[in-house]
Design a protein around this motif. Structure first.
Motif, PDB file in Angstrom:
ATOM      1  N   TRP A 180      33.875  43.690  44.548  1.00 48.35           N
ATOM      2  CA  TRP A 180      33.174  44.909  44.132  1.00 48.35           C
ATOM      3  C   TRP A 180      31.697  44.749  44.477  1.00 48.35           C
ATOM      4  CZ3 TRP A 180      34.403  49.485  41.330  1.00 48.35           C
ATOM      5  CH2 TRP A 180      35.766  49.642  41.033  1.00 48.35           C
ATOM      6  N   TRP A 181      31.091  45.873  44.893  1.00 53.67           N
ATOM      7  CA  TRP A 181      29.694  45.873  45.288  1.00 53.67           C
ATOM      8  C   TRP A 181      28.959  46.986  44.551  1.00 53.67           C
ATOM      9  CZ3 TRP A 181      27.923  42.339  49.019  1.00 53.67           C
ATOM     10  CH2 TRP A 181      28.935  41.573  49.624  1.00 53.67           C
ATOM     11  N   ARG A 182      27.726  46.677  44.107  1.00 50.85           N
ATOM     12  CA  ARG A 182      26.919  47.637  43.354  1.00 50.85           C
ATOM     13  C   ARG A 182      25.683  48.010  44.149  1.00 50.85           C
ATOM     14  NH1 ARG A 182      26.338  44.805  38.835  1.00 50.85           N
ATOM     15  NH2 ARG A 182      27.929  45.909  37.635  1.00 50.85           N
ATOM     16  N   GLY A 183      25.476  49.334  44.320  1.00 47.96           N
ATOM     17  CA  GLY A 183      24.296  49.839  45.016  1.00 47.96           C
ATOM     18  C   GLY A 183      23.387  50.614  44.085  1.00 47.96           C
ATOM     19  N   LYS A 184      22.498  51.407  44.666  1.00 44.67           N
ATOM     20  CA  LYS A 184      21.501  52.130  43.879  1.00 44.67           C
ATOM     21  C   LYS A 184      22.153  53.104  42.910  1.00 44.67           C
ATOM     22  CE  LYS A 184      17.431  55.107  44.377  1.00 44.67           C
ATOM     23  NZ  LYS A 184      16.523  55.807  45.338  1.00 44.67           N
ATOM     24  N   ASP A 185      23.110  53.873  43.387  1.00 43.41           N
ATOM     25  CA  ASP A 185      23.787  54.840  42.519  1.00 43.41           C
ATOM     26  C   ASP A 185      25.278  54.905  42.836  1.00 43.41           C
ATOM     27  OD1 ASP A 185      23.725  56.052  44.959  1.00 43.41           O
ATOM     28  OD2 ASP A 185      22.813  57.933  44.282  1.00 43.41           O
ATOM     29  N   SER A 186      25.825  53.784  43.318  1.00 38.04           N
ATOM     30  CA  SER A 186      27.233  53.788  43.705  1.00 38.04           C
ATOM     31  C   SER A 186      27.859  52.406  43.534  1.00 38.04           C
ATOM     32  CB  SER A 186      27.397  54.261  45.157  1.00 38.04           C
ATOM     33  OG  SER A 186      26.679  53.418  46.033  1.00 38.04           O
ATOM     34  N   LEU A 187      29.169  52.395  43.466  1.00 35.14           N
ATOM     35  CA  LEU A 187      29.967  51.175  43.431  1.00 35.14           C
ATOM     36  C   LEU A 187      31.019  51.253  44.524  1.00 35.14           C
ATOM     37  CD1 LEU A 187      30.491  50.934  39.573  1.00 35.14           C
ATOM     38  CD2 LEU A 187      29.440  49.127  40.946  1.00 35.14           C
ATOM     39  N   ILE A 188      31.304  50.131  45.140  1.00 32.16           N
ATOM     40  CA  ILE A 188      32.344  50.082  46.173  1.00 32.16           C
ATOM     41  C   ILE A 188      33.327  48.972  45.832  1.00 32.16           C
ATOM     42  CG2 ILE A 188      32.857  49.661  48.603  1.00 32.16           C
ATOM     43  CD1 ILE A 188      30.125  50.758  49.314  1.00 32.16           C
ATOM     44  N   ALA A 189      34.611  49.317  45.810  1.00 32.51           N
ATOM     45  CA  ALA A 189      35.674  48.332  45.635  1.00 32.51           C
ATOM     46  C   ALA A 189      36.348  48.111  46.977  1.00 32.51           C
ATOM     47  CB  ALA A 189      36.694  48.831  44.614  1.00 32.51           C
ATOM     48  N   LEU A 190      36.418  46.854  47.418  1.00 34.00           N
ATOM     49  CA  LEU A 190      37.091  46.512  48.669  1.00 34.00           C
ATOM     50  C   LEU A 190      38.394  45.792  48.363  1.00 34.00           C
ATOM     51  CD1 LEU A 190      34.167  45.207  50.927  1.00 34.00           C
ATOM     52  CD2 LEU A 190      35.174  47.490  50.864  1.00 34.00           C
ATOM     53  N   TYR A 191      39.515  46.380  48.777  1.00 37.96           N
ATOM     54  CA  TYR A 191      40.844  45.811  48.545  1.00 37.96           C
ATOM     55  C   TYR A 191      41.384  45.270  49.871  1.00 37.96           C
ATOM     56  CZ  TYR A 191      40.489  48.385  44.158  1.00 37.96           C
ATOM     57  OH  TYR A 191      40.069  48.864  42.923  1.00 37.96           O
ATOM     58  N   ARG A 192      41.321  43.948  50.037  1.00 45.24           N
ATOM     59  CA  ARG A 192      41.738  43.304  51.278  1.00 45.24           C
ATOM     60  C   ARG A 192      43.021  42.493  51.116  1.00 45.24           C
ATOM     61  NH1 ARG A 192      37.521  43.271  54.986  1.00 45.24           N
ATOM     62  NH2 ARG A 192      35.457  43.795  54.169  1.00 45.24           N
ATOM     63  N   GLY A 193      43.511  42.364  49.899  1.00 40.17           N
ATOM     64  CA  GLY A 193      44.616  41.456  49.638  1.00 40.17           C
ATOM     65  C   GLY A 193      45.880  41.747  50.422  1.00 40.17           C
ATOM     66  N   GLU A 194      46.313  43.001  50.462  1.00 42.58           N
ATOM     67  CA  GLU A 194      47.532  43.333  51.207  1.00 42.58           C
ATOM     68  C   GLU A 194      47.332  43.106  52.703  1.00 42.58           C
ATOM     69  OE1 GLU A 194      48.946  47.222  50.326  1.00 42.58           O
ATOM     70  OE2 GLU A 194      49.758  46.651  48.375  1.00 42.58           O
ATOM     71  N   ALA A 195      46.157  43.465  53.203  1.00 41.85           N
ATOM     72  CA  ALA A 195      45.890  43.289  54.639  1.00 41.85           C
ATOM     73  C   ALA A 195      45.976  41.817  55.028  1.00 41.85           C
ATOM     74  CB  ALA A 195      44.510  43.851  54.978  1.00 41.85           C
ATOM     75  N   VAL A 196      45.446  40.932  54.175  1.00 38.36           N
ATOM     76  CA  VAL A 196      45.461  39.501  54.462  1.00 38.36           C
ATOM     77  C   VAL A 196      46.842  38.912  54.190  1.00 38.36           C
ATOM     78  CG1 VAL A 196      44.524  37.266  53.769  1.00 38.36           C
ATOM     79  CG2 VAL A 196      43.003  39.235  54.025  1.00 38.36           C
ATOM     80  N   GLY A 197      47.396  39.202  53.030  1.00 37.73           N
ATOM     81  CA  GLY A 197      48.647  38.585  52.620  1.00 37.73           C
ATOM     82  C   GLY A 197      49.856  39.025  53.411  1.00 37.73           C
ATOM     83  N   LEU A 198      49.814  40.260  53.926  1.00 36.41           N
ATOM     84  CA  LEU A 198      50.951  40.797  54.670  1.00 36.41           C
ATOM     85  C   LEU A 198      50.671  40.889  56.167  1.00 36.41           C
ATOM     86  CD1 LEU A 198      51.917  43.713  52.225  1.00 36.41           C
ATOM     87  CD2 LEU A 198      52.934  41.431  52.346  1.00 36.41           C
TER      88      LEU A 198
END
Length: 220
Positions: A180-198
């Motif tokens: 998870w990443w926090r910016g000035k007025d936003s949050l971003i969730a990066l979901y990489r697990g399926e891409a890597v695991g599969l």
């Protein structure tokens, strides 16, 4: 034998952020959990190390029987956090199940050799460094969804073009493959697990929560 002394209203484990504590206690339900220690002798007879059984039992004491709202990815995550028989070897390391899936899936949720929460398919993929981190990520997703003015989902190759300059990692989610990443007025969730695991880059996904004020960004 189930532990029927557990209250259906959960008390959050010590060590979580105040946001995650609220999430567990307000949105979670604690159901009777299985006493896996009763299997100890049988598992030892099957050459499962006592230390691994103890590790699974400690997980069960902290998290067993806790049902949380569905995660925004991974088909909702485990239905109920619940340990079971460890599996593995001295060479590869030992893992144990973290709870049954909500739907039929190509992988299961596991606690890895170093205590990370992740998914096991044809390869082990840690998502968060601990189960605490997984629960923190669920709490943050629920919080961000409530307070964001806009939520955008980005999939596949487009995820790689996200500009994270000016963002900082959110430490409490203990991200490994997922962050998870926090910016000035936003949050971003990066979901990489399926891409890597599969080995499936098309499964990359990011959720961008925009229009957050100070409470929406932190709130914990």
């Amino acid at each position: 034998m189930a532990d029927n002394s557990v209250s259906p209203i959960p008390v959050a484990p010590v060590g979580l952020s105040s946001r995650a504590q609220r999430f567990v206690e307000v949105d979670g339900i604690r159901v009777p959990r299985q006493d896996i220690r009763r299997h100890r002798d049988a598992w030892i007879e099957h050459r499962i190390p006592a230390a691994e059984i103890d590790r699974a039992a400690d997980f069960q004491d902290r998290w067993g029987g806790l049902a949380l709202p569905p995660a925004p990815f991974y088909e909702g995550g485990p239905r109920i956090l619940d340990a079971d028989c460890p599996e593995g070897s001295a060479a590869e390391g030992w893992s144990f199940p973290a709870g049954n899936c909500r739907v039929s899936m190509a992988y299961g949720f596991m606690i890895g050799p170093e205590g990370a929460f992740g998914i096991g398919a044809h390869r082990w993929t840690p998502l968060h460094a601990s189960t605490d981190g997984w629960v923190e990520s669920l709490a943050l997703a629920a919080h961000a969804t409530r307070w964001a003015k806009a939520v955008t989902r980005i999939k596949g190759k487009a995820v790689e073009s996200l500009d994270l300059g000016g963002y900082e990692l959110v430490p409490e989610v203990q991200g490994v493959t997922d962050t998870w990443w926090r910016g000035k007025d936003s949050l971003i969730a990066l979901y990489r697990g399926e891409a890597v695991g599969l080995d499936a880059p098309q499964c990359l996904e990011a959720h961008v929560y925009e229009g957050l004020d100070e409470w929406g960004l932190h709130g914990g």
